[in-house]
Design a protein around this motif. Sequence first.
Motif, short mmCIF file in Angstrom:
data_model
loop_
_atom_site.label_atom_id
_atom_site.label_comp_id
_atom_site.label_asym_id
_atom_site.label_seq_id
_atom_site.Cartn_x
_atom_site.Cartn_y
_atom_site.Cartn_z
N GLN A 172 -2.48 4.69 8.18
CA GLN A 172 -3.88 4.85 8.54
C GLN A 172 -4.37 3.74 9.47
O GLN A 172 -5.30 3.93 10.24
CB GLN A 172 -4.71 4.84 7.24
N GLN A 173 -3.70 2.57 9.37
CA GLN A 173 -4.18 1.41 10.12
C GLN A 173 -3.85 1.46 11.60
O GLN A 173 -4.28 0.61 12.37
CB GLN A 173 -3.56 0.13 9.53
N LYS A 215 -1.72 5.07 3.39
CA LYS A 215 -2.64 3.97 3.68
C LYS A 215 -2.07 3.09 4.80
O LYS A 215 -2.80 2.62 5.67
CB LYS A 215 -2.82 3.16 2.39
N TYR A 216 -0.79 2.87 4.76
CA TYR A 216 -0.12 2.05 5.77
C TYR A 216 -0.31 2.65 7.16
O TYR A 216 -0.69 1.96 8.11
CB TYR A 216 1.37 1.95 5.41
N ALA A 253 -8.35 10.12 2.67
CA ALA A 253 -8.17 9.56 4.02
C ALA A 253 -7.67 10.62 5.00
O ALA A 253 -8.14 10.70 6.14
CB ALA A 253 -7.19 8.39 3.97
N ALA A 285 -7.08 8.61 -3.03
CA ALA A 285 -7.61 7.92 -1.84
C ALA A 285 -6.84 8.36 -0.59
O ALA A 285 -7.42 8.51 0.48
CB ALA A 285 -7.51 6.41 -2.03
N ASP A 286 -5.54 8.56 -0.73
CA ASP A 286 -4.73 9.03 0.40
C ASP A 286 -5.20 10.40 0.86
O ASP A 286 -5.34 10.66 2.06
CB ASP A 286 -3.25 9.14 0.00
N VAL A 329 0.84 -1.20 0.00
CA VAL A 329 0.00 0.00 0.00
C VAL A 329 0.88 1.25 0.00
O VAL A 329 2.10 1.17 0.10
CB VAL A 329 -0.94 0.04 1.24
N THR A 330 0.23 2.37 -0.07
CA THR A 330 0.96 3.64 0.00
C THR A 330 1.34 3.93 1.46
O THR A 330 0.70 3.40 2.38
CB THR A 330 0.09 4.81 -0.49
#
Lengths: 465, 465
Positions: free
Chosen positions: A270-271, A267-268, A294, A290-291, A263-264
């Motif tokens: 974000q978890q 995104k990484y 988010a 999408a980033d 993932v970007t």
Amino acid sequence: MTDNNESAEKANIGGDGIRIISATWVLPVTSDPIHKGAVAIEGDVIRAVGPTQRILDEFPAAEVTDFHHSIILPGFVNCHSHLEYAVFRGLLDNENFGPWMIDFLDQKSKLSRGDYEISAMLGASECVSSGITTVGESMYSGTSLTAIGIAGIRARAYQEAFGLDDNKMDDSLAQLKDLLEELEEEKGDLVEIGIFPHATYTVSANYYRAIAELARELGMKFATHLAESEEESKYIRSGSGILALDFREKVGWDYLNHEPFGVTPVKYLQQWQVYGPDFMAVHCVHVNDADIDALARRDVSIAHCPKSNAKLGCGIAPLPAFLRAGIRVGFGTDSPASSNIMDMFGEMRTAIFLHRGAAQDAGVLSAAECVQLATLGGARALGMADRIGSLEPGKQADLIAVDMEYSHFTPIHDPYSSLVYGANQEDVFFTMVAGRPLYTRKVLLTVDDEEIAAKAREVKEKLWR
Amino acid sequence: MTDNNESAEKANIGGDGIRIISATWVLPVTSDPIHKGAVAIEGDVIRAVGPTQRILDEFPAAEVTDFHHSIILPGFVNCHSHLEYAVFRGLLDNENFGPWMIDFLDQKSKLSRGDYEISAMLGASECVSSGITTVGESMYSGTSLTAIGIAGIRARAYQEAFGLDDNKMDDSLAQLKDLLEELEEEKGDLVEIGIFPHATYTVSANYYRAIAELARELGMKFATHLAESEEESKYIRSGSGILALDFREKVGWDYLNHEPFGVTPVKYLQQWQVYGPDFMAVHCVHVNDADIDALARRDVSIAHCPKSNAKLGCGIAPLPAFLRAGIRVGFGTDSPASSNIMDMFGEMRTAIFLHRGAAQDAGVLSAAECVQLATLGGARALGMADRIGSLEPGKQADLIAVDMEYSHFTPIHDPYSSLVYGANQEDVFFTMVAGRPLYTRKVLLTVDDEEIAAKAREVKEKLWR
């Protein structure tokens, strides 16, 4: 010029009552430019802003200083810097981010704590003389806090944190807590402490999560370098590239932070419950739609460092998309080790050229928008807009004056345009933070800059070349 | 700063013998930077360049001026500007090229010849105080020649030519010839006259060919705006877009220059015997590999105007590809109407950020390469490298000194880096052209800049806002 300088000197005279500063132009930022405007200051607070005559009538007993042919505006908010790295400017000018990072580690190791103190003082004094009244500082050696205090500027001083080995995480976290307590003791009134987990390739996911929890427990803001380079994307996506190989070998880490995620970087991260309005992401060059979505949904702010990103070959962050998404964005000069100087005029101007050039559209960014981003935008990104970022009654008296006497400021059709396309850090001749003049007539009042420069030249001799 | 200024004043004292100017750094451009270097000047010519002690020993009777903590380098060669448009700076900041061009026509029509004289003086004085010793000037109203002469700078003064109606071509050409003869009479010793057919959308193909023939007959250099905007590409390719419609309606031309050609502007112009080593193409933003090859094969030079191209939404010209192809390239500030100021430091720096940012590669352009392009590169692009562009014995004494006292120039690891990333036009404190000091201690010796500024502010009132 002479007039401005003489006037600037007078503004240095303190007073218990109201002080009025006037100039050809006043830019409150939250409202239209005022031709022949003035600011009334009481102690550390702005009491009134408006046309000069109205302000003079309102406070007839005030001490008045006229800056003549100049522009008064809120002090710049530099959302991201590393003042400690000022002596490295111009040392590694022609390397891409990955090799630069590795060579920079070598250079960093050559300096002592005393050297870093000098470097931080050089950086802090450059802030004052450049009209930067608030800095979002990432502290590595811990010497910036002293320099910031001496110089007299306002800061969010983020303590950097590193840690990839989850077995040592509890110890690291305990040490970090102790350090933060010490910093809270040490810091001056104009400084807030924050935390700066360094980056996705130097901090484990679990440590990010733990730091986020700690920051929220302590009510502290935190920030990180995020999605700065293609190298970082490659590392997070596939566990490969220079950050997985050369860099790790260099720093002696023999394991990966994570299984490759595919993932970007945005995104990484974000978890791991990192994102929120108390978190600022620095850079965000390598982000997709999408980033951006988010980050916007969780009200994460962004520090945009156009010069650093371009110079290190990282690329051009999609500022217009950030703004369309309603993200709180401020400018950062980043450290002099990457962008060489801390000139917010240069950041504003470079942003316009980069974004218009890349988009082939003159409509994506204007001079007025840039001044807003460099002042109130930065204050919002740091979560300090209740106190600073604009010239409004009740806000802190953090302001600067810029000399418009040079012929290339003639004529002035629009003060925003003159500032952004024409002015440079050298044109600032007056800097005030919390009502206290730190720089008048181009003279630093809190720092002996000649002494600092001489010492910095000595430190330089330790570095490679 | 004080020391530099005092020294600069001394350099103003003329002398029939040898004059030596020394500084912490001398950048000859054609050889490595000299730490503690000096330049020996005799009349209008450079006699020697080298380490200070060696030069002092060589000319023991010379008059010596030490500029202390500063950098001496060749004066900047600004390959493309329109000095007459200085009063328009900051007026139309947020428009793309097409609409900007149309609105600019409206603004241009508001000024008288006297107004243009003032504007040209403002521009010429900005050149002197910015360290621009040679300008490639496109003359519209014909007032720049006087301003250039008074200011004392060197120039290739190109007379602009317009003409789409081939029925009137013989008349236009005869008028142009007469005008060129007048200009040859009027010009000073430091000026060469050239011809500037304006652009592919304002000059017919036949007129381009005729002008090329005339230029070669007269032994004059010539140049044109080429491949600047997507609008121009669209017009040449398909005879459509704003330049075919709104623009033509505006200027009252009711016919097209040509049948749509389906090719790029560079390819289009190639058919009319225009290209050669005596021809300079300004901009070249919208070019493909075949275009670059065509220009390189005919030794056409290019004036690269990074700030103007970005600000007007035109894009980013492929400078790295030009350099790989071996094309002679110099920087141009373009007119203050598009890029606002004439600061060659800003052009150099902006070029680095734009090209590194766009390419995501820090390797595409360095500070040293930029200084070369801004001096010798420009001289080569204008075909004047036999006389100017570097500090070498026998070349004209066109040189400047840049103050490095500001703290953001501390420390100096590499003088090229300090100049390109740190300096601005305000840091120039000494400008000499052909051995004659035009600017010392930041004071203009040939122009009353306060008078010009006051008049320029009056002219401004005629313009829209």
